[in-house]
Design a protein around this motif. Structure first.
Motif, PDB file in Angstrom:
ATOM      1  N   MET A  95      29.467 -76.632  66.542  1.00  0.00           N
ATOM      2  CA  MET A  95      29.560 -75.202  66.761  1.00  0.00           C
ATOM      3  C   MET A  95      30.900 -74.835  67.412  1.00  0.00           C
ATOM      4  SD  MET A  95      26.652 -72.860  68.331  1.00  0.00           S
ATOM      5  CE  MET A  95      26.601 -71.157  68.056  1.00  0.00           C
ATOM      6  N   GLN A  96      31.427 -75.670  68.276  1.00  0.00           N
ATOM      7  CA  GLN A  96      32.705 -75.373  68.920  1.00  0.00           C
ATOM      8  C   GLN A  96      33.847 -75.393  67.912  1.00  0.00           C
ATOM      9  OE1 GLN A  96      33.055 -78.202  72.091  1.00  0.00           O
ATOM     10  NE2 GLN A  96      32.370 -76.710  73.621  1.00  0.00           N
ATOM     11  N   ILE A  97      33.757 -76.258  66.929  1.00  0.00           N
ATOM     12  CA  ILE A  97      34.817 -76.328  65.916  1.00  0.00           C
ATOM     13  C   ILE A  97      34.893 -75.006  65.157  1.00  0.00           C
ATOM     14  CG2 ILE A  97      35.534 -77.453  63.766  1.00  0.00           C
ATOM     15  CD1 ILE A  97      34.385 -80.048  64.921  1.00  0.00           C
ATOM     16  N   ASN A  98      33.742 -74.434  64.813  1.00  0.00           N
ATOM     17  CA  ASN A  98      33.734 -73.138  64.122  1.00  0.00           C
ATOM     18  C   ASN A  98      34.338 -72.048  64.986  1.00  0.00           C
ATOM     19  OD1 ASN A  98      32.569 -74.177  61.825  1.00  0.00           O
ATOM     20  ND2 ASN A  98      30.486 -73.671  62.431  1.00  0.00           N
ATOM     21  N   GLU A  99      34.053 -72.081  66.286  1.00  0.00           N
ATOM     22  CA  GLU A  99      34.618 -71.077  67.192  1.00  0.00           C
ATOM     23  C   GLU A  99      36.126 -71.220  67.281  1.00  0.00           C
ATOM     24  OE1 GLU A  99      32.611 -71.237  70.946  1.00  0.00           O
ATOM     25  OE2 GLU A  99      30.645 -70.941  70.027  1.00  0.00           O
ATOM     26  N   VAL A 100      36.615 -72.441  67.338  1.00  0.00           N
ATOM     27  CA  VAL A 100      38.059 -72.685  67.407  1.00  0.00           C
ATOM     28  C   VAL A 100      38.721 -72.223  66.115  1.00  0.00           C
ATOM     29  CG1 VAL A 100      39.826 -74.482  67.517  1.00  0.00           C
ATOM     30  CG2 VAL A 100      37.880 -74.564  69.074  1.00  0.00           C
ATOM     31  N   ASN A 101      38.119 -72.557  64.965  1.00  0.00           N
ATOM     32  CA  ASN A 101      38.681 -72.128  63.682  1.00  0.00           C
ATOM     33  C   ASN A 101      38.675 -70.613  63.567  1.00  0.00           C
ATOM     34  OD1 ASN A 101      39.179 -74.734  62.838  1.00  0.00           O
ATOM     35  ND2 ASN A 101      37.271 -74.915  61.692  1.00  0.00           N
ATOM     36  N   SER A 102      37.623 -69.992  64.040  1.00  0.00           N
ATOM     37  CA  SER A 102      37.525 -68.536  63.998  1.00  0.00           C
ATOM     38  C   SER A 102      38.594 -67.900  64.881  1.00  0.00           C
ATOM     39  CB  SER A 102      36.130 -68.096  64.450  1.00  0.00           C
ATOM     40  OG  SER A 102      36.034 -66.705  64.456  1.00  0.00           O
ATOM     41  N   GLN A 103      38.785 -68.451  66.065  1.00  0.00           N
ATOM     42  CA  GLN A 103      39.809 -67.930  66.982  1.00  0.00           C
ATOM     43  C   GLN A 103      41.203 -68.142  66.405  1.00  0.00           C
ATOM     44  OE1 GLN A 103      39.270 -66.195  69.852  1.00  0.00           O
ATOM     45  NE2 GLN A 103      41.466 -65.830  69.813  1.00  0.00           N
ATOM     46  N   THR A 104      41.433 -69.278  65.791  1.00  0.00           N
ATOM     47  CA  THR A 104      42.731 -69.564  65.179  1.00  0.00           C
ATOM     48  C   THR A 104      43.007 -68.594  64.044  1.00  0.00           C
ATOM     49  OG1 THR A 104      42.522 -71.895  65.745  1.00  0.00           O
ATOM     50  CG2 THR A 104      44.100 -71.349  64.036  1.00  0.00           C
ATOM     51  N   LYS A 105      41.986 -68.309  63.246  1.00  0.00           N
ATOM     52  CA  LYS A 105      42.145 -67.362  62.141  1.00  0.00           C
ATOM     53  C   LYS A 105      42.450 -65.963  62.678  1.00  0.00           C
ATOM     54  CE  LYS A 105      39.853 -65.567  58.056  1.00  0.00           C
ATOM     55  NZ  LYS A 105      38.662 -65.569  57.226  1.00  0.00           N
ATOM     56  N   ARG A 106      41.741 -65.549  63.727  1.00  0.00           N
ATOM     57  CA  ARG A 106      42.007 -64.231  64.320  1.00  0.00           C
ATOM     58  C   ARG A 106      43.417 -64.168  64.894  1.00  0.00           C
ATOM     59  NH1 ARG A 106      37.382 -63.674  68.286  1.00  0.00           N
ATOM     60  NH2 ARG A 106      36.545 -65.479  67.267  1.00  0.00           N
ATOM     61  N   ASP A 107      43.831 -65.240  65.557  1.00  0.00           N
ATOM     62  CA  ASP A 107      45.194 -65.274  66.117  1.00  0.00           C
ATOM     63  C   ASP A 107      46.236 -65.139  65.011  1.00  0.00           C
ATOM     64  OD1 ASP A 107      44.108 -65.560  68.623  1.00  0.00           O
ATOM     65  OD2 ASP A 107      44.590 -67.699  68.812  1.00  0.00           O
ATOM     66  N   ALA A 108      46.025 -65.825  63.900  1.00  0.00           N
ATOM     67  CA  ALA A 108      46.964 -65.751  62.780  1.00  0.00           C
ATOM     68  C   ALA A 108      46.990 -64.347  62.192  1.00  0.00           C
ATOM     69  CB  ALA A 108      46.586 -66.765  61.709  1.00  0.00           C
ATOM     70  N   GLU A 109      45.828 -63.705  62.079  1.00  0.00           N
ATOM     71  CA  GLU A 109      45.781 -62.346  61.552  1.00  0.00           C
ATOM     72  C   GLU A 109      46.488 -61.365  62.486  1.00  0.00           C
ATOM     73  OE1 GLU A 109      41.639 -61.613  60.947  1.00  0.00           O
ATOM     74  OE2 GLU A 109      41.573 -62.774  59.087  1.00  0.00           O
ATOM     75  N   ILE A 110      46.301 -61.544  63.786  1.00  0.00           N
ATOM     76  CA  ILE A 110      46.980 -60.677  64.755  1.00  0.00           C
ATOM     77  C   ILE A 110      48.488 -60.883  64.675  1.00  0.00           C
ATOM     78  CG2 ILE A 110      47.328 -60.249  67.222  1.00  0.00           C
ATOM     79  CD1 ILE A 110      44.313 -60.834  67.562  1.00  0.00           C
ATOM     80  N   ALA A 111      48.914 -62.125  64.567  1.00  0.00           N
ATOM     81  CA  ALA A 111      50.342 -62.419  64.460  1.00  0.00           C
ATOM     82  C   ALA A 111      50.926 -61.780  63.208  1.00  0.00           C
ATOM     83  CB  ALA A 111      50.574 -63.929  64.446  1.00  0.00           C
ATOM     84  N   ASP A 112      50.230 -61.874  62.080  1.00  0.00           N
ATOM     85  CA  ASP A 112      50.700 -61.262  60.841  1.00  0.00           C
ATOM     86  C   ASP A 112      50.799 -59.743  60.971  1.00  0.00           C
ATOM     87  OD1 ASP A 112      50.871 -63.733  59.630  1.00  0.00           O
ATOM     88  OD2 ASP A 112      48.980 -63.533  58.530  1.00  0.00           O
TER      89      ASP A 112
END
Length: 46
Positions: A1-18
């Motif tokens: 479950m933590q891996i999904n949270e990390v991937n989700s946070q990474t995806k959100r960070d990338a979207e914010i950066a874009d």
């Protein structure tokens, strides 16, 4: 479950950066247009 949270946070960070990059590009274009430094605008006014 933590891996999904990390991937989700990474995806959100990338979207914010874009999004921030897109905003800065648009802001630069608008600033150039306002200051008359746009190559396109400078040639069309002559």
């Amino acid at each position: 479950m933590q891996i999904n949270e990390v991937n989700s946070q990474t995806k959100r960070d990338a979207e914010i950066a874009d999004t921030l990059i897109a905003i800065s590009v648009i802001a630069k274009l608008l600033a150039e247009e306002l200051t008359g430094k746009s190559k396109k605008g400078a040639t069309s006014n002559e």
